[in-house]
Scaffold this active site. Structure first.
Site, PDB file in Angstrom:
ATOM      1  N   LYS A 149      -8.239   0.797   0.849  1.00 31.22           N
ATOM      2  CA  LYS A 149      -8.695  -0.595   0.741  1.00 31.22           C
ATOM      3  C   LYS A 149      -8.233  -1.171  -0.598  1.00 31.22           C
ATOM      4  O   LYS A 149      -8.302  -0.488  -1.624  1.00 31.22           O
ATOM      5  CB  LYS A 149     -10.233  -0.631   0.825  1.00 31.22           C
ATOM      6  CG  LYS A 149     -10.874  -1.976   0.506  1.00 31.22           C
ATOM      7  CD  LYS A 149     -10.618  -3.000   1.573  1.00 31.22           C
ATOM      8  CE  LYS A 149     -11.119  -4.394   1.168  1.00 31.22           C
ATOM      9  NZ  LYS A 149     -10.640  -5.446   2.065  1.00 31.22           N
TER      10      LYS A 149
ATOM     11  N   CYS B  27      -4.206 -11.707  -0.612  1.00 33.73           N
ATOM     12  CA  CYS B  27      -5.536 -11.813   0.002  1.00 33.73           C
ATOM     13  C   CYS B  27      -5.921 -13.292   0.111  1.00 33.73           C
ATOM     14  O   CYS B  27      -5.963 -13.999  -0.893  1.00 33.73           O
ATOM     15  CB  CYS B  27      -6.592 -11.070  -0.816  1.00 33.73           C
ATOM     16  SG  CYS B  27      -8.232 -11.301  -0.091  1.00 33.73           S
TER      17      CYS B  27
ATOM     18  N   ILE C 263       3.007  -8.402   7.352  1.00 35.14           N
ATOM     19  CA  ILE C 263       2.397  -9.482   6.620  1.00 35.14           C
ATOM     20  C   ILE C 263       0.899  -9.208   6.442  1.00 35.14           C
ATOM     21  O   ILE C 263       0.316  -8.431   7.177  1.00 35.14           O
ATOM     22  CB  ILE C 263       2.537 -10.846   7.392  1.00 35.14           C
ATOM     23  CG1 ILE C 263       1.926 -10.706   8.784  1.00 35.14           C
ATOM     24  CG2 ILE C 263       3.939 -11.345   7.395  1.00 35.14           C
ATOM     25  CD1 ILE C 263       1.839 -11.972   9.609  1.00 35.14           C
TER      26      ILE C 263
ATOM     27  N   MET D 274     -13.360 -11.147   4.280  1.00 34.42           N
ATOM     28  CA  MET D 274     -14.120 -10.049   3.681  1.00 34.42           C
ATOM     29  C   MET D 274     -14.364 -10.288   2.192  1.00 34.42           C
ATOM     30  O   MET D 274     -15.431  -9.967   1.672  1.00 34.42           O
ATOM     31  CB  MET D 274     -13.361  -8.731   3.863  1.00 34.42           C
ATOM     32  CG  MET D 274     -13.062  -8.363   5.311  1.00 34.42           C
ATOM     33  SD  MET D 274     -14.545  -8.128   6.293  1.00 34.42           S
ATOM     34  CE  MET D 274     -15.159  -6.603   5.603  1.00 34.42           C
TER      35      MET D 274
ATOM     36  N   LEU E 250     -12.562  -8.903  -0.312  1.00 25.24           N
ATOM     37  CA  LEU E 250     -12.252  -7.681  -1.060  1.00 25.24           C
ATOM     38  C   LEU E 250     -13.471  -6.831  -1.424  1.00 25.24           C
ATOM     39  O   LEU E 250     -13.608  -6.392  -2.578  1.00 25.24           O
ATOM     40  CB  LEU E 250     -11.439  -8.017  -2.328  1.00 25.24           C
ATOM     41  CG  LEU E 250     -10.032  -8.543  -2.066  1.00 25.24           C
ATOM     42  CD1 LEU E 250      -9.397  -9.072  -3.352  1.00 25.24           C
ATOM     43  CD2 LEU E 250      -9.140  -7.459  -1.466  1.00 25.24           C
TER      44      LEU E 250
END
Ligand code: SIN
Length: 311
Positions: A44, A130, A192, A70, A72
Site C-alpha cells: 500500500k 493519488c 494507470i 480512500m 491513503l
C-alpha cells in the site's frame, strides 16, 4: 509454458501482481499475496506516519468496477519497509515493490533516503497519482513538479525505482510526459492509477455513494480498461527501452491480461477485481492466460509482448 517477466535485473515467474491499495495494507493481506501464485506484489502506498485516511464509505463496487476515495490509509512507511525486508530475507531471490506517496516532496525525499540507507533490495514505486487527498492535486498532472521531484530523487537515490502515473488522455500529454521520464534512469512506469475524479450516483436514493469529497473519487475496473491500454501502449512506444511499463486497469480475466501484455506491459496489476473476487483470482487469471497462449500457439510471453499490430 514460459510466463517469465522482467523489470530491471529482476525476473518474475509470471507477470501478475496486485495494484497498490488492494490486498496490501496490512500483514495478513500481504502474507496472502506472498502465498498466492502472483509473480510479485506491491505494498500500500505509504506516508511517513500512520494515516487513518478518508471517512467511510470510501470504497464501493459499482456495476462496471469501483469508485474509491480512500485517502491513503496506511500503517506508516516503517511497517511496509520492514515487511518488505523481512519478506526478502525469508525468500532469497524474490523481491517486491514498495510504494510511497508523500503528502509533500519533502516526505517523498525522506522516505527515499530511508530506503536508500536500508537493506531493501526490491523496487521502489513513487506514487505520483493519488486522486483522493483533499487539497493535494496529483503530481503527475503537474509536469514541472514531476520533473522536479525526479531530479531531486535521482541526485541521491541509487536503487531501482519506478513511478505510478495518473491516466493521460491527450497525445500531447503522452509526448510531453514521456520526454520528461526519458531524462531519468527509471526502471519502469506504472499505467494507470484510477481515473480521478469520477462521480458515481445512486439515482433511487438521489445521493452519492461515497462520503469523501461529496462523492468524487477514483474510478477503476472495466470502465478504465481502454484508457489503461492507451497509456500502456503510448508509454511503451515512447519510452527508452530500459524503462519497462506495468499495466494496471480493467483486468477481470485472462484476456485482459493478454491485452495489457500485447500493448507492451511487463507486469500486469489487478485492483478492483481482486478486491471483489479475492486472492484466488490469481489462479484463475493464470489458467485463463495460459489457455489463450496455448490456443494462439505462444509458448512464452516474449512471443507477443508489445507486438500489437496496426491495420
Ligand atoms: C487512496 O488511498 O486514496 C488510493 C491510492 C491511490 O489512488 O494512489
Amino acid at each position: 509454458m514460459n510466463l517469465t517477466s522482467r523489470i530491471a535485473n529482476y525476473e518474475f515467474e509470471n507477470p501478475l501482481m496486485n495494484a497498490s491499495g488492494v490486498w496490501c495494507d496490512n500483514a495478513e493481506k500481504l502474507d496472502e499475496m506472498v502465498q498466492s501464485p502472483a509473480g510479485s506484489f506491491v505494498t500500500k502506498s505509504a506516508t511517513p506516519d500512520f494515516r487513518e485516511g478518508n471517512p467511510s464509505p470510501r470504497y464501493v463496487e459499482v456495476p462496471l468496477g469501483s469508485i474509491n476515495s480512500m485517502g491513503l490509509p496506511n500503517l506508516g512507511f516503517d511497517f511496509y519497509l520492514d515487511y518488505s525486508i523481512t519478506f526478502q530475507n525469508e525468500n532469497p531471490g524474490q523481491i517486491n515493490f514498495l510504494s510511497i506517496a508523500g503528502m509533500a516532496p519533502e516526505e517523498n525525499i525522506l522516505m527515499l533516503k530511508k530506503i536508500n540507507d536500508s537493506e531493501f533490495k526490491g523496487i521502489t514505486e513513487l506514487n505520483l497519482s493519488c486522486p483522493n487527498v483533499p487539497g493535494k492535486p496529483q503530481i503527475g498532472y503537474d509536469f514541472e513538479a514531476t520533473e522536479t521531484i525526479l531530479t531531486r530523487a535521482f541526485e541521491f537515490f541509487k536503487k531501482p525505482i519506478g513511478v505510478k502515473l495518473p491516466p493521460y488522455f491527450d497525445i500531447a500529454h503522452f509526448d510531453e510526459m514521456a520526454k520528461i521520464l526519458n531524462k531519468f534512469p527509471l526502471q519502469y512506469v506504472n499505467c494507470i492509477n484510477s481515473i480521478g475524479n469520477g462521480l458515481y450516483i445512486d439515482a433511487d436514493k438521489e445521493e452519492v455513494v461515497i462520503k469523501p469529497k461529496d462523492g468524487f473519487g477514483g474510478i477503476g475496473g472495466a470502465y478504465v480498461k481502454p484508457t489503461a491500454l492507451a497509456n500502456v501502449r503510448a508509454f511503451y512506444t515512447r519510452l527508452n527501452k530500459g524503462i519497462a511499463v506495468i499495466g494496471c486497469g480493467g483486468v477481470e480475466n485472462g484476456r485482459d491480461v493478454f491485452e495489457h501484455l500485447l500493448c507492451g506491459a511487463q507486469m500486469v496489476q489487478v485492483g478492483s477485481q481482486l478486491a471483489k473476487e479475492g486472492i484466488t483470482i490469481f489462479d484463475r487469471l493464470l489458467q485463463e492466460l495460459k489457455a489463450i497462449m496455448e490456443e494462439k500457439g505462444y509458448s512464452s510471453i516474449e512471443d507477443f509482448r508489445g507486438k500489437l499490430k496496426s491495420i
